[in-house]
Design an enzyme around this catalytic site. Structure first.
Site, short mmCIF file in Angstrom:
data_model
loop_
_atom_site.label_atom_id
_atom_site.label_comp_id
_atom_site.label_asym_id
_atom_site.label_seq_id
_atom_site.Cartn_x
_atom_site.Cartn_y
_atom_site.Cartn_z
N LYS A 1 1.00 -1.28 -0.05
CA LYS A 1 -0.09 -0.16 -0.08
C LYS A 1 0.74 1.14 -0.05
CE LYS A 1 -3.58 -2.68 2.11
NZ LYS A 1 -4.26 -2.92 3.47
N GLN B 1 -5.41 -2.15 9.39
CA GLN B 1 -5.15 -3.29 8.72
C GLN B 1 -5.53 -4.54 9.76
OE1 GLN B 1 -3.90 -4.14 5.81
NE2 GLN B 1 -4.35 -6.31 6.12
N ASP C 1 -11.79 1.87 3.51
CA ASP C 1 -11.98 0.51 3.61
C ASP C 1 -13.43 0.37 3.34
OD1 ASP C 1 -10.17 -1.54 3.54
OD2 ASP C 1 -9.76 -1.11 5.97
#
Ligand code: GUN
Length: 293
Positions: free
Chosen positions: A53, A97, A120
């Protein structure tokens, strides 16, 4: 034989579009989209994703902050960090995460993220907006599945989409996206899952099969309708003594048998996988545009 849907190529195409738009935003308004990624603990798979990322941000010209916090980080300390990122004007997207260490409540952390920075698409506000058909930040892998279909000239409208798997990250949101009365969607969607005594009656009725059940190579060509489009979200390691690393990566679908009956199929790796980060970059740009009008 089936057409192979090249996720790497499509993801690269999206990344290039984002790169051009980021450069234009910077040139016209002096604004640089910023993404913060927070990793708690040292899970090796998560570490790889987090590095990918950061690298993607660098390549596309986004500002990127990566926090690596020890596994012993308390929930309170993580919530404090999320609050700081919520208030940081240089950060437009926040991704914590998953999975988090057992002592931290994941739902509480997700709900602490400002919904307008929730790249997300996991916050209940964004989940709700997705279901009622409002424009919002949508989970990256499901949004990537829709892009794979559309950029392969496969219009799901009127098709029977069978989603196998009901996770909050893939199954539920991909079903929500594809059932909307919207362009690029409007499918008739069935969600099948491990609660079924026998999955086969559901599988055989699919025009588009989206496999996200986490059982390696469990869906075979014999179970599918001729001409089906197969999107395989699963990714598992299976032992393989003939492979250099001693294992190989496989999806939920048995590729060799499925590709003899399908009209199109995603490979594993190189299908859905590369789309997730591409869509994360797209979401970060979107969040930034919202913020800056
Ligand atoms: N862990 C595995 N996939 C994901 C994802 O898409 N987002 C986050 N935050 N964690 C993950």
């Amino acid at each position: 034989m089936a057409m192979i849907i090249d996720g790497k190529r499509i993801a690269d195409e999206i990344r290039e579009e984002v790169r051009v738009e980021v450069a234009a935003l910077k040139a016209s308004k002096g604004i640089v989209p910023g993404l913060a990624v927070v990793l708690v603990g040292d899970d090796p798979a998560s570490d790889v994703y987090v590095r990918m990322k950061g690298k993607a941000c660098e390549e596309l010209g986004l500002h990127s902050v990566t926090d690596r916090l020890p596994a012993s980080t308390t929930e309170a300390a993580l919530l404090k960090r999320v609050a700081e990122l919520n208030a940081d004007p240089a950060i437009h997207g926040i991704l914590v995460q998953m999975p988090l260490p057992k002592h931290i409540n994941e739902a509480r952390v997700i709900e602490a993220i400002d919904p307008v920075k929730d790249v997300d698409g996991f916050h209940p506000v964004n989940v709700g907006k997705l279901i009622i058909g409002e424009d919002t930040l949508r989970p990256c892998t499901p949004a990537g599945v829709q892009e794979l279909l559309l950029r392969s000239n496969i219009d799901p409208a009127g098709m029977h989409v069978v989603v196998v798997g009901r996770s909050n990250i893939v199954g539920k949101p991909v079903a929500s996206i594809l059932m909307q009365k919207q362009k690029g969607a409007n499918a008739i969607v069935t969600i099948a899952h491990t609660g079924a005594k026998d999955l086969r009656p559901y599988l055989v009725s699919a025009d588009i099969l989206i496999a996200a059940i986490g059982r390696p190579e469990s869906i075979r060509g014999e179970d599918l309708k001729t001409g089906v489009v197969v999107i395989d979200v699963g990714i598992s390691r299976v032992d393989d003594a003939t492979a250099k690393k001693g294992y190989r990566l496989v999806g939920d679908v048995h590729f060799a048998s499925a590709s003899t009956v399908a009209s199109a199929i995603t490979p594993v790796p190189g299908g859905v996988g590369p789309m997730t980060i591409a869509m994360l970059m797209k979401n970060t740009l979107k969040a930034c545009r919202w913020k800056s009008g």
